[in-house]
Design an enzyme around this catalytic site. Sequence first.
Site, PDB file in Angstrom:
ATOM      1  N   ASP A 131      66.169  59.626  23.650  1.00  0.00           N
ATOM      2  CA  ASP A 131      66.771  60.289  24.805  1.00  0.00           C
ATOM      3  C   ASP A 131      66.640  59.399  26.034  1.00  0.00           C
ATOM      4  OD1 ASP A 131      67.533  61.885  26.903  1.00  0.00           O
ATOM      5  OD2 ASP A 131      65.980  63.409  26.632  1.00  0.00           O
TER       6      ASP A 131
ATOM      7  N   GLU B  21      49.877  34.125  35.790  1.00  0.00           N
ATOM      8  CA  GLU B  21      48.437  34.354  35.865  1.00  0.00           C
ATOM      9  C   GLU B  21      48.204  35.742  36.461  1.00  0.00           C
ATOM     10  OE1 GLU B  21      47.225  29.662  36.731  1.00  0.00           O
ATOM     11  OE2 GLU B  21      47.218  31.137  38.373  1.00  0.00           O
TER      12      GLU B  21
ATOM     13  N   GLU C 159      46.276  38.758  37.540  1.00  0.00           N
ATOM     14  CA  GLU C 159      44.930  39.200  37.894  1.00  0.00           C
ATOM     15  C   GLU C 159      44.837  40.716  37.833  1.00  0.00           C
ATOM     16  OE1 GLU C 159      44.210  35.517  41.061  1.00  0.00           O
ATOM     17  OE2 GLU C 159      44.860  37.489  41.764  1.00  0.00           O
TER      18      GLU C 159
ATOM     19  N   GLU D  21      37.380  36.643  38.856  1.00  0.00           N
ATOM     20  CA  GLU D  21      38.167  36.202  40.007  1.00  0.00           C
ATOM     21  C   GLU D  21      37.365  36.424  41.297  1.00  0.00           C
ATOM     22  OE1 GLU D  21      40.374  34.764  41.632  1.00  0.00           O
ATOM     23  OE2 GLU D  21      41.562  33.868  40.028  1.00  0.00           O
TER      24      GLU D  21
ATOM     25  N   GLU E 195      40.712  37.410  35.594  1.00  0.00           N
ATOM     26  CA  GLU E 195      41.951  36.728  35.237  1.00  0.00           C
ATOM     27  C   GLU E 195      41.824  36.175  33.826  1.00  0.00           C
ATOM     28  OE1 GLU E 195      44.098  32.599  36.470  1.00  0.00           O
ATOM     29  OE2 GLU E 195      43.774  34.011  38.122  1.00  0.00           O
TER      30      GLU E 195
ATOM     31  N   HIS F 163      50.400  34.623  40.012  1.00  0.00           N
ATOM     32  CA  HIS F 163      51.007  33.319  40.263  1.00  0.00           C
ATOM     33  C   HIS F 163      51.802  32.905  39.031  1.00  0.00           C
ATOM     34  CE1 HIS F 163      47.072  32.896  42.741  1.00  0.00           C
ATOM     35  NE2 HIS F 163      47.955  33.664  43.359  1.00  0.00           N
TER      36      HIS F 163
ATOM     37  N   ARG G 292      46.794  26.264  48.203  1.00  0.00           N
ATOM     38  CA  ARG G 292      46.901  27.671  47.836  1.00  0.00           C
ATOM     39  C   ARG G 292      47.275  28.586  49.003  1.00  0.00           C
ATOM     40  NH1 ARG G 292      43.842  25.456  43.823  1.00  0.00           N
ATOM     41  NH2 ARG G 292      43.961  26.482  41.792  1.00  0.00           N
TER      42      ARG G 292
ATOM     43  N   GLU H  61      54.202  26.439  40.963  1.00  0.00           N
ATOM     44  CA  GLU H  61      53.493  27.711  40.894  1.00  0.00           C
ATOM     45  C   GLU H  61      53.964  28.568  42.067  1.00  0.00           C
ATOM     46  OE1 GLU H  61      48.819  28.986  40.660  1.00  0.00           O
ATOM     47  OE2 GLU H  61      49.494  27.983  42.491  1.00  0.00           O
TER      48      GLU H  61
ATOM     49  N   ARG I  73      53.510  31.783  44.114  1.00  0.00           N
ATOM     50  CA  ARG I  73      52.297  32.567  44.291  1.00  0.00           C
ATOM     51  C   ARG I  73      52.534  33.965  44.875  1.00  0.00           C
ATOM     52  NH1 ARG I  73      47.633  29.838  43.998  1.00  0.00           N
ATOM     53  NH2 ARG I  73      46.614  31.031  45.663  1.00  0.00           N
TER      54      ARG I  73
END
Length: 471
Positions: free
Chosen positions: A51, A130, A132, A213, A221, A270, A341, A360, A362
């Site tokens: 459904d 990644e 977390e 982490e 992580e 990330h 970062r 990467e 983030r």
Amino acid sequence: MTPKEVIARAHEAGVAIVDLRFVDLLGTWQHFSIPVSELSEKLFLEGAGFDGSSIRGFQHIHESDMILIPDPSTAVVDPLLKVPTMSITCSVYDPVTGQPYSRDPRYVAQKAENYLRETGIATVSYWGPEAEFYIFNSIRFDQDSHYGFYFIDSEEGIWNSGNDGGVPNLGYRPRFKEGYFPVPPTDKLQDLRSEIVQNLIAAGIDVEVHHHEVGTAGQAEIDMAFKSLTRMADQLMMYKYVVKNTCYQKGYVATFMPKPIFGDNGSGMHVHQSLWKEDQNLFFSPEGYAGLSDLARWYIGGILLHSPSILAFAAPTTNSYRRLVPGFEAPVYLMYSKRNRSACVRIPMYSNNPKAKRIEYRAPDPSCNPYLAFAAMLMAGLDGIKNKIEPPAPMDQDLYELPEEAITKLPSAPSSLAESLSALENDHDYLLQGDVFTKDLIETWLSIKKKEVSEINRRPHPYEFFMYHDA
């Protein structure tokens, strides 16, 4: 595996139940189960009905009949259920037209991969999220007309170091933003994370590393080896399922909520990504900044330019924007840089191997629907390549420490879900290329998410009483 091989595997493993799983529009796994006697090659051709009007973001009640077609390549014996069960991820089809369902997020991901090949730019994209999460001992929450609250507790929480409840040995708790990553006894969840890893491996997922982490109170992580887009989205759904169920069975509760704790790091996701043509990594060039090719730089340009609208899918909750604030390692400024970062796009520099070159991104968080989020990122990157979109010049410094006058000149991520939704309304043509996303899907997404914003805006917040009760 072929359907015939899946059936043989089920009988070899003593499977009694086959669980058919699919994802709703917002990213929650749904399922129903059949006895193994109903597992046949015919099922893989004709599917099983359900459904669709009872699934978020799918059909109206007058057009509710839908079909699941199992993907045999996703079959795995569930490592967590007591009754021997095989899990198979399915795609959603319309039984009238016989075509894939346009609002099936998995179909969107598959179309994005097909579109990539059709452009001739690359043959495959690889993805390494990644994700977390926090592991708590207890969580309670409720909301009514006359009250609203949440209460979180964790044996790791630094706030418990001074409790006077007759509990001995309250030391060895990571302080706020100091959970990355002391050994036990400060890290109290080593064995639990190791059990999660064992269950992930049993579920067919290649795990690279697990660790505590930054956050106190059990932030964790676990990283998976990279895979192609749809396959990684499939794996991320299994990843969240295994994490939640392993913790639940051990008396804990895991949450992928982006910002469950005030004053400490939120949980991001990330997303490492790269484009390949056969066995050539198209993101690598020895002459480019941080080893990036022109194509990779343009890909970044597309990601940064379209980030406000990407985040409507990749940071899709009101809570997501509690995380996207300065000071907690969350990327607020739409810049790129190597090793940095504080930038929205980081270029990892761990290896000089050309095959390891990647970007990467983030800004996303694990509350997203990975099929839609990955597809949106890919489409933005491809738009950058096709139009040779140049990103702002890279900034190899802590963006949070810049003078105020410099910070105000940097492009920044939206500060609320409402802003991201507005960006998606005004910037989605790149998503419509190749019919990957449809206007109907985008409009449905906007409608659902605008309602979430409205529901939050209409309710008093507990902190408002702290601020305004005596006004």
